[in-house]
Design a protein around this motif. Structure first.
Motif, PDB file in Angstrom:
ATOM      1  N   ALA A  15     108.194  33.034  78.567  1.00 53.88           N
ATOM      2  CA  ALA A  15     109.393  33.011  77.715  1.00 53.88           C
ATOM      3  C   ALA A  15     109.552  31.747  76.893  1.00 53.88           C
ATOM      4  CB  ALA A  15     110.641  33.191  78.590  1.00 53.88           C
ATOM      5  N   GLY A  62     108.040  35.986  73.523  1.00 50.29           N
ATOM      6  CA  GLY A  62     108.829  35.789  74.740  1.00 50.29           C
ATOM      7  C   GLY A  62     110.144  35.107  74.432  1.00 50.29           C
ATOM      8  N   ALA A 100     114.000  36.778  74.455  1.00 53.30           N
ATOM      9  CA  ALA A 100     115.111  36.149  75.175  1.00 53.30           C
ATOM     10  C   ALA A 100     116.330  36.009  74.271  1.00 53.30           C
ATOM     11  CB  ALA A 100     114.673  34.785  75.705  1.00 53.30           C
ATOM     12  N   LEU A 137     114.301  33.173  82.984  1.00 57.35           N
ATOM     13  CA  LEU A 137     113.181  32.821  82.108  1.00 57.35           C
ATOM     14  C   LEU A 137     112.071  32.149  82.912  1.00 57.35           C
ATOM     15  CD1 LEU A 137     115.175  31.320  79.092  1.00 57.35           C
ATOM     16  CD2 LEU A 137     114.379  33.679  79.399  1.00 57.35           C
TER      17      LEU A 137
END
Length: 264
Positions: free
Chosen positions: A15, A20, A24, A36
């Motif tokens: 993340a 990623g 998020a 995360l």
């Protein structure tokens, strides 16, 4: 606001950057809470502060190398303690190196398989029993068009993504009995720092620059599919059409497209 995502607790591996990070952001925009996971702690902490300040959602950071298989159970146990419930996991951690098979060191072969395949399976294995027990959940595995359409100079990377698709397709049938959805995400090349590792020469990135997907657009497609029964997300459509033709006429495509493929 995506009402399906609001208030849900979602794990994202890998993340700290690229899609990623963008996924998020999209989860937080829609009111979802985030666990995360990545190795780059400082980047995760910066993202956490940004998301909590901007969107007022719960975000926790868990430093983890997904090849540290002994550590994965502890991290996932901590996530479940911190959040109480987990509703989805997006297995995004992965990388590639574009070299011909004889040029690829065994350490690189081992690294790609361990991160792209075994790390994904290990993380899934930790959360799946919980999702089965709660009778609800969504597992999204970031694979690749390379897993559907093999090409020169990506033999190991393609092999790893073929493995991800095989695992995902089998898992989907198993998990459906318990109310758990499973989605494969198959993007083509994305404009991220992925290519700083995969393509040190910069040749492939330059050749496909005009076709590259934007990470925020890919992230939007993925997050919009959360908590639906979407089987696959294939991007871009024209590349997926190519993979379909390849499955039907592999010899012809390999013969005609050989020179084009070597532009990588």
């Amino acid at each position: 606001m995506n009402k399906r995502v609001k208030g849900k607790n979602i794990i994202i591996t890998g993340a700290s950057g690229g899609i990623g990070e963008q996924m998020a952001i999209k989860v937080a925009e829609n009111g979802g809470n985030l666990a995360l996971i990545a190795r780059r702690v400082q980047l995760l902490e910066g993202l956490k502060e940004k998301l909590m300040t901007t969107f007022k959602v719960k975000v926790e950071v868990y430093p983890l190398d997904v090849t540290d298989y002994a550590e994965i159970p502890r991290v996932f146990s901590t996530i479940l303690e911190d959040f109480g419930e987990v509703h989805a996991i997006i297995n995004n951690a992965g990388y590639g190196i574009f070299q011909e098979a004889h040029e690829t060191s065994f350490s690189d072969v081992k690294g790609m398989i361990e991160v792209n395949v075994l790390g994904l399976m290990a993380c899934t294995g930790e959360i799946l029993p919980y999702m089965r027990k709660q009778g609800f959940g969504h597992i999204l595995n970031i694979a690749s068009q390379a897993g559907k359409f093999a090409s020169p100079k990506s033999s190991v990377y393609s092999a790893s993504k073929h493995a991800v698709l095989g695992y995902t397709n089998s898992l989907r049938m198993e998990a459906a009995r318990y109310g758990v959805a499973v989605t494969a995400v198959n993007p083509g090349p994305i404009a991220t720092d992925f290519f700083s590792i995969a393509d040190e020469s910069g040749t492939y990135a330059k050749n496909v620059e005009k076709f590259m997907l934007q990470p925020d657009k890919v992230a939007e497609k993925v997050i919009n599919a959360l908590f639906t029964n979407t089987r696959e997300i294939n991007l871009p459509r024209w590349m997926n059409a190519g993979s379909v033709v390849y499955q039907l006429f592999p010899s012809l495509i390999e013969k005609v497209g050989n020179k084009l493929f070597f532009k990588k």
